[in-house]
Design an enzyme around this catalytic site. Structure first.
Site, mmCIF file in Angstrom:
data_model
loop_
_atom_site.group_PDB
_atom_site.id
_atom_site.type_symbol
_atom_site.label_atom_id
_atom_site.label_comp_id
_atom_site.label_asym_id
_atom_site.label_seq_id
_atom_site.Cartn_x
_atom_site.Cartn_y
_atom_site.Cartn_z
ATOM 1 N N GLU A 1 9.863 1.049 11.506
ATOM 2 C CA GLU A 1 9.486 1.486 12.852
ATOM 3 C C GLU A 1 10.684 1.966 13.660
ATOM 4 O OE1 GLU A 1 7.289 -1.514 14.943
ATOM 5 O OE2 GLU A 1 5.762 -1.681 13.379
ATOM 6 N N GLU B 1 1.602 6.470 16.300
ATOM 7 C CA GLU B 1 0.643 5.484 16.836
ATOM 8 C C GLU B 1 0.548 5.565 18.358
ATOM 9 O OE1 GLU B 1 1.016 1.510 15.275
ATOM 10 O OE2 GLU B 1 -0.492 0.720 16.650
HETATM 11 O O1 KIV Z 1 1.003 -2.759 10.234
HETATM 12 C C1 KIV Z 1 0.144 -1.862 10.252
HETATM 13 O O2 KIV Z 1 -1.020 -2.064 9.913
HETATM 14 C C2 KIV Z 1 0.552 -0.541 10.701
HETATM 15 C C3 KIV Z 1 -0.521 0.465 10.946
HETATM 16 C C4 KIV Z 1 -1.281 0.136 12.164
HETATM 17 C C5 KIV Z 1 0.006 1.842 10.982
HETATM 18 O O3 KIV Z 1 1.698 -0.304 10.887
#
Ligand code: KIV
Length: 279
Positions: free
Chosen positions: A128, A195
Site C-alpha cells: 500500500e 480504492e
Molecule cells: O485486503 C484487501 O482485501 C484489499 C482489497 C480490498 C483490495 O486490499
C-alpha cells in the site's frame, strides 16, 4: 472439491492465468475480475466461477479474524492463508498482501517478506501507498517478484487518514494520486488497486498509466478490473456496507451462482454501476 480431495490434487482444469494473460485481457479491454479469498474451499469456488485473480488480502484481519482493522495481521498469517489457497492450485492469478509492518522498514524487509509470501504460493505481492514505496517496488521487481500497488484509501494507514474516507477529492489530492501511480508504474508495478476515490479521479489515473492494470474498489467503472471482498459480495458482512458493495447472493440462489454473477457483472461492466456504486 470434495472434503476428501487430497491437498495439491485440486485445480479446476482452467488454463492458468499468467501476468501476460492479464495484460492481454487489459490490452483488449476485457475487465479483470478479482476477488479476495483466504481458504481452500472458497479458492476452488472462486476459481470455478471464472475469477481471473484471487487476492489473499489483509482484509482477512476483519472478515476472518474479527479485528476492527487490518493492522493486527501478521506476515505469518498472510503466508498461512496464501498457502491454504495455493494448495488447491487455482488457475486464477494469486496475489498476497504484504501486511502492515512487513515492509515499512525498507527494501531489505520488503524483499524478505515478499520471498516468504512467494514461497507460500503467491505469484505477486501487493503493498500500500505511494511516494515512499517505488523504491521497494523496484527492488522487488528487479528480484523477479511481480508487484501490485495500492493507492487511494490505503487501509493500513487508516489512523493517518482519519478513517475510511474517500481519497483524491481535491485537485491536489487527485494530482498526488496520478503522480504516485506514474511513480509506481516507472518502478515496475504491473498492477495497482485504486480504492475509494471519485470515478473521475480513477479515470485520470488509468489514463496516466494506460499500461498498468488498475483494479478498482469503490473507484467506479473505469478501471481495468474490479475487486471485492468475498464476504461483502456474498452478503455475509453485517452492518452498514459501503456504497460500492453489491450483494451478489440476492437472487442468486447459491454461492456458486453468486460468484458467477459477480464475475459476469465485472466482465460485462454492469458492476459497478457508477450511479449506484460510484463517488
Ligand atoms: O485486503 C484487501 O482485501 C484489499 C482489497 C480490498 C483490495 O486490499
Amino acid at each position: 472439491m470434495s472434503s476428501h480431495t487430497s491437498p495439491g490434487t485440486g485445480g479446476t482444469g482452467r488454463k492458468p492465468v499468467t501476468l501476460n494473460a492479464l495484460r492481454e485481457l487489459h490490452a483488449r479491454g476485457e475487465p479483470v475480475a478479482m476477488v479476495t479469498c483466504y481458504d481452500a474451499s472458497f479458492a476452488v469456488a472462486c476459481d470455478e466461477a471464472g475469477a481471473d485473480s484471487l487476492l489473499v488480502g489483509d482484509s482477512l484481519g476483519m472478515v476472518v479474524q474479527g479485528h476492527a482493522s487490518t493492522l493486527p495481521v501478521t506476515l505469518e498469517q498472510v503466508a498461512y492463508h496464501t498457502a491454504c489457497v495455493a494448495r488447491v492450485k487455482p488457475a486464477a492469478w494469486l496475489i498476497a498482501d504484504l501486511p502492515f509492518g512487513s515492509y515499512q522498514e525498507g527494501t531489505a524487509q520488503a524483499v524478505r517478506s515478499s520471498v516468504a509470501l512467494m514461497q507460500a504460493g503467491a505469484q505477486m505481492v501487493k503493498l500500500e501507498g505511494g511516494g515512499w514505496t517505488p523504491e521497494l517496488v523496484r527492488a522487488l521487481v528487479e528480484r523477479g517478484i511481480p508487484v501490485c500497488g495500492h493507492l487511494g484509501l490505503t487501509p493500513q494507514s487508516v489512523h493517518a487518514l482519519g478513517g475510511y474516507r474517500i481519497q483524491g477529492r481535491t485537485e491536489d489530492g487527485a494530482a498526488t494520486l496520478v503522480r504516485h501511480a506514474r511513480e509506481l508504474r516507472d518502478a515496475g508495478a504491473a498492477m495497482v488497486v485504486l480504492e475509494l476515490m471519485p470515478t473521475a479521479v480513477a479515470q485520470q489515473v488509468q489514463a496516466a498509466v494506460p499500461e498498468v492494470i488498475t483494479i478498482g474498489i469503490g473507484a467506479g467503472n473505469v478501471t481495468a478490473g474490479q475487486v471485492l471482498v468475498l464476504q461483502d459480495l456474498l452478503g455475509l458482512t453485517r452492518g452498514r456496507l459501503p456504497r460500492f458493495v453489491r450483494n451478489f447472493m440476492e437472487g442468486a440462489g447459491s454461492l456458486d451462482a453468486a460468484l458467477k454473477a459477480y464475475v459476469a457483472a465485472v466482465k460485462d461492466r454492469s458492476f459497478p454501476d457508477n450511479a449506484i456504486h460510484g463517488y
